[in-house]
Design a protein around this motif. Structure first.
Motif, PDB file in Angstrom:
ATOM      1  N   VAL A  74       0.932  -1.291  -0.154  1.00 54.84           N
ATOM      2  CA  VAL A  74       0.063   0.051  -0.166  1.00 54.84           C
ATOM      3  C   VAL A  74       0.938   1.188  -0.033  1.00 54.84           C
ATOM      4  O   VAL A  74       0.663   2.267  -0.963  1.00 54.84           O
ATOM      5  CB  VAL A  74      -0.833  -0.062   1.373  1.00 54.84           C
ATOM      6  N   GLU A  75       1.807   1.392   0.732  1.00 48.49           N
ATOM      7  CA  GLU A  75       2.877   2.458   0.807  1.00 48.49           C
ATOM      8  C   GLU A  75       3.613   2.724  -0.280  1.00 48.49           C
ATOM      9  O   GLU A  75       3.993   3.725  -0.645  1.00 48.49           O
ATOM     10  CB  GLU A  75       3.713   2.361   2.293  1.00 48.49           C
ATOM     11  N   ALA A  76       4.138   1.368  -0.935  1.00 46.47           N
ATOM     12  CA  ALA A  76       4.917   1.467  -2.092  1.00 46.47           C
ATOM     13  C   ALA A  76       4.094   1.833  -3.341  1.00 46.47           C
ATOM     14  O   ALA A  76       4.583   2.788  -4.000  1.00 46.47           O
ATOM     15  CB  ALA A  76       5.328   0.129  -2.407  1.00 46.47           C
ATOM     16  N   THR A  77       2.955   1.528  -3.343  1.00 44.60           N
ATOM     17  CA  THR A  77       1.935   2.018  -4.356  1.00 44.60           C
ATOM     18  C   THR A  77       1.749   3.398  -4.400  1.00 44.60           C
ATOM     19  O   THR A  77       1.810   4.328  -5.448  1.00 44.60           O
ATOM     20  CB  THR A  77       0.457   1.277  -4.323  1.00 44.60           C
ATOM     21  N   GLN A  78       1.660   4.195  -3.215  1.00 43.33           N
ATOM     22  CA  GLN A  78       1.414   5.572  -2.978  1.00 43.33           C
ATOM     23  C   GLN A  78       2.615   6.453  -3.398  1.00 43.33           C
ATOM     24  O   GLN A  78       2.597   7.295  -4.416  1.00 43.33           O
ATOM     25  CB  GLN A  78       1.035   6.116  -1.675  1.00 43.33           C
ATOM     26  N   LYS A  79       3.810   5.841  -3.236  1.00 42.62           N
ATOM     27  CA  LYS A  79       4.970   6.450  -3.349  1.00 42.62           C
ATOM     28  C   LYS A  79       5.355   6.287  -5.061  1.00 42.62           C
ATOM     29  O   LYS A  79       5.753   7.023  -5.583  1.00 42.62           O
ATOM     30  CB  LYS A  79       6.209   6.041  -2.519  1.00 42.62           C
ATOM     31  N   LEU A  80       5.133   5.229  -5.400  1.00 37.37           N
ATOM     32  CA  LEU A  80       5.506   4.804  -6.772  1.00 37.37           C
ATOM     33  C   LEU A  80       4.655   5.780  -7.699  1.00 37.37           C
ATOM     34  O   LEU A  80       4.902   6.449  -8.873  1.00 37.37           O
ATOM     35  CB  LEU A  80       5.285   3.488  -6.936  1.00 37.37           C
ATOM     36  N   ARG A  81       3.269   5.718  -7.381  1.00 32.26           N
ATOM     37  CA  ARG A  81       2.279   6.724  -8.135  1.00 32.26           C
ATOM     38  C   ARG A  81       2.640   8.289  -8.269  1.00 32.26           C
ATOM     39  O   ARG A  81       2.566   9.055  -8.909  1.00 32.26           O
ATOM     40  CB  ARG A  81       0.885   6.477  -7.727  1.00 32.26           C
TER      41      ARG A  81
END
Length: 243
Positions: A74-81
């Motif tokens: 979830v955290e990685a998705t936010q930062k990736l986007r």
């Protein structure tokens, strides 16, 4: 398996696998690399590795688990986007809880799949997201809608301002310059987001079921999606439907 997918060019869909179980990644890699239009270009075991890899390489899609060490999906998705908005994220998880689904989509994921899905469905999901659409596992669609219905919009305190708002049961349709839908189509889309069938929508709006079907077809065409689920998810992402 599924090698007849037609592409306009010879370029393959480049996929990064992000999961902390190596055996699972290896199995996925074998399955996906059998397709003539998909290529696994890397593997990562945690969210930090995902960001580092995407900084050096630019995959089209990251197939990401939620439960990973150091930084979860979830955290990685936010930062990736935030860092790489052109890279699309598909969550592949064991969790079918609606809170996980809603949160990852809210963070910017374009798809949510379950690990028990068939390989052919996974491949179809990757192609769908690569084409610019959203994809949600059918098992969690109903739960997502229930979550949407529970999360009523309770903090509205100001005037309606410039945007036209159609509100019922907490789900709101926002009509603005970026939205190609008519007001009536917006009403239909809002009711779709609440999980209502065509018959129920017709009864609610006092129009025939055939008319509802025509509106739904027009909505799908304008939004360039293939089904109601993709329309609702994209509407949330675009801000056309708010909670």
């Amino acid at each position: 398996m599924g090698n007849n997918h037609e592409k306009n060019s010879t370029a393959k869909i480049q996929v990064l696998l992000a999961d902390d179980h190596q055996l699972f990644r290896e199995g996925l890699k074998r399955i996906l690399n059998m397709e003539n239009d998909i290529e696994v270009i890397g593997e990562c075991g945690d969210g930090i590795q995902v960001l580092e890899f995407c900084n050096q390489n630019k995959p089209q899609i990251v197939l990401m688990d939620i439960n990973m060490p150091n930084q979860n999906g979830v955290e990685a998705t936010q930062k990736l986007r935030e860092l790489f908005p052109d890279i699309k994220v598909i969550i592949l998880s064991i969790h079918d809880d609606e809170s996980y689904v809603f949160e990852t989509l809210r963070k910017g994921a374009s798809g949510y799949l379950l690990k028990d899905m068939e390989a052919e469905s996974l491949i179809n999901a990757i192609r769908t997201v690569a084409d610019g659409h959203a994809f949600i596992h059918p098992k969690v669609t109903g739960k997502l809608i229930q979550q949407m219905r529970r999360m009523s919009f309770l903090d509205e305190t100001g005037a309606m301002a410039e945007n036209t708002i159609v509100k019922e049961a907490g789900v709101k349709f926002v009509a603005n310059d970026n939205n190609p839908l008519t007001r009536r189509e917006g009403e239909v889309l809002r009711l779709m987001a609440e999980g209502k069938s065509n018959k129920m929508i017709g009864e609610f709006l006092y129009i025939s079921e055939k008319t509802v079907k025509n509106h739904v077809s027009s909505i799908l065409q304008k939004m360039e999606v293939d089904d109601r689920t993709q329309a609702v998810i994209n509407a949330i992402k675009y801000g056309w439907v708010t909670l």
